[in-house]
Design an enzyme around this catalytic site. Structure first.
Site, PDB file in Angstrom:
ATOM      1  N   HIS A  97      -5.638   2.763  -4.579  1.00  0.00           N
ATOM      2  CA  HIS A  97      -5.755   2.967  -3.132  1.00  0.00           C
ATOM      3  C   HIS A  97      -6.408   4.329  -2.882  1.00  0.00           C
ATOM      4  CE1 HIS A  97      -5.170   2.110   0.988  1.00  0.00           C
ATOM      5  NE2 HIS A  97      -4.087   2.830   1.196  1.00  0.00           N
ATOM      6  N   HIS A 121       3.627  -2.175   3.225  1.00  0.00           N
ATOM      7  CA  HIS A 121       3.685  -0.812   2.690  1.00  0.00           C
ATOM      8  C   HIS A 121       5.006  -0.602   1.954  1.00  0.00           C
ATOM      9  CE1 HIS A 121       0.670  -0.631   5.888  1.00  0.00           C
ATOM     10  NE2 HIS A 121       0.126   0.368   5.208  1.00  0.00           N
ATOM     11  N   ASP A 142       0.827  -1.209   0.000  1.00  0.00           N
ATOM     12  CA  ASP A 142       0.000   0.000   0.000  1.00  0.00           C
ATOM     13  C   ASP A 142       0.865   1.265   0.000  1.00  0.00           C
ATOM     14  OD1 ASP A 142      -2.050  -1.784   0.334  1.00  0.00           O
ATOM     15  OD2 ASP A 142      -2.985  -0.736   2.015  1.00  0.00           O
ATOM     16  N   ASP A 143       0.273   2.327  -0.486  1.00  0.00           N
ATOM     17  CA  ASP A 143       0.758   3.704  -0.287  1.00  0.00           C
ATOM     18  C   ASP A 143       1.907   4.117  -1.199  1.00  0.00           C
ATOM     19  OD1 ASP A 143      -1.151   3.705   1.651  1.00  0.00           O
ATOM     20  OD2 ASP A 143       0.211   3.858   3.354  1.00  0.00           O
ATOM     21  N   HIS A 177      -5.477  10.227   0.174  1.00  0.00           N
ATOM     22  CA  HIS A 177      -5.264   9.407   1.374  1.00  0.00           C
ATOM     23  C   HIS A 177      -5.603  10.175   2.653  1.00  0.00           C
ATOM     24  CE1 HIS A 177      -3.615   6.200   3.906  1.00  0.00           C
ATOM     25  NE2 HIS A 177      -3.555   5.457   2.812  1.00  0.00           N
TER      26      HIS A 177
END
Ligand code: ZN
Length: 330
Positions: A183, A288, A133-134, A187
């Protein structure tokens, strides 16, 4: 009236047997007449409000024209099965909903649809789906190098970056057999989860960037913070319904690597993943690829080596993989 005409008779009447008979009759009549009037009054008010509600939000009134269970409802639409009552009457041409019947966000982003053509398949071997993620970040090329070295396919849930370096990384992910998925753009939970509209706007920006950079339309996504979190409790149901209506599949995770813990090390990450995967036939592992996550990178070779030695297979997510999804709270 005679009680008022005959002088003194009024005093005789009050308190007499006749008076009490009349009193009882009057009370009995009032007990019948008053509730009847109230029933008629509130019945009419209810009917009128119900009509108003049915025309405002068809489908919200059981048995009305827009009720998915009523004739004319769209039972074939997956959202109808979710119980969210967001599917409206087939009142337009060719049985399609009229534009006026749709929630406003349903008519936005006409390209934000994918085919709902998946069929869940359970692999024979215990399978691990590493998810990052991210990213992308400066760590991502190194993560990709390790995955390439061990011939492992993984999934990247992307946070919007439109630099040329980032676009090259999206293309590299696709070229090397990984899955790119959405995603978030900002955010920022408080902004994304204000409404279905704000969620869609955030999602659309990253989805469009990934498609224009790679030529591949992402079909999977992961909610920032997971599908159900402290910021989206009032809005996650209509968001999930709307994303499902558009054909998208979301993946939470069933194994946490713990790589965001402040005291994490490559060792703790490694142990978390290996122990976590032991509990599942299919493990969706949350990691991540942020620049600060050296320990995630350092843990990767041992995670892959150990799990492969133990007979696990690694794969990238696709829509045939049954999602890990958090249960709805009570
Ligand atoms: Zn995230």
């Amino acid at each position: 009236m005679s009680i008022l005409i005959v002088k003194g008779g009024i005093y005789v009447y009050f308190g007499s047997v006749r008076f009490f008979k009349h009193l009882i009759l009057a009370a009995a009549a009032a007990m019948i007449i008053v509730p009847t009037i109230l029933c008629v009054h509130y019945g009419l008010a209810y009917y009128s409000l119900r009509q108003e509600l049915a025309s405002e939000r068809p489908g919200s009134v059981p048995g009305s024209a827009g009720d998915p269970k009523a004739p004319g409802g769209l039972l074939s639409n997956p959202v109808a099965h979710c119980g969210f009552n967001l599917v409206y009457a087939a009142g337009g041409e060719n049985g399609n909903p009229r534009a006026s019947d749709l929630l406003s966000y349903q008519s936005k982003y006409p390209n934000l649809y994918v085919d709902n053509d998946f069929q869940y398949t359970i692999p024979d071997e215990k399978t691990v789906y590493l998810t990052f993620d991210d990213g992308p970040s400066s760590l991502t090329p190194h993560v990709l190098d390790v995955l390439k070295e061990y011939d492992v396919k993984a999934t990247f849930f992307i946070v919007y970056k439109d630099s040329e370096t980032a676009k090259d990384l999206y293309r590299r992910m696709v070229d090397e057999g990984h899955t790119i998925a959405v995603h978030s753009t900002s955010h920022i939970y408080k902004e994304i989860y204000r409404s279905v509209d704000t969620y869609l706007a955030d999602f659309a920006q990253t989805a469009q960037l990934l498609e224009s950079a790679t030529g591949v339309r992402p079909e999977l996504f992961r909610f920032p913070g997971g599908s159900i979190n402290a910021y989206n409790r009032s809005v996650y149901m209509p968001i999930i319904a709307e994303m499902s209506r558009r054909g998208y599949t979301y993946y939470d995770w069933n194994v946490g690597s713990g790589d965001t813990a402040h005291n994490k090390t490559a060792r703790t990450i490694c142990e978390n993943v290996i122990n976590g995967c032991a509990a599942h036939h299919e493990s969706i592992v949350l990691m991540h690829d942020l620049a600060s996550h050296d320990s995630t990178l350092a843990a990767l070779p041992e995670i892959i080596h150990t799990l492969k030695e133990s007979g696990y297979t690694f794969a990238a997510l696709d829509k045939d993989v049954q999602p890990a999804a958090f249960g709805y709270p009570d």
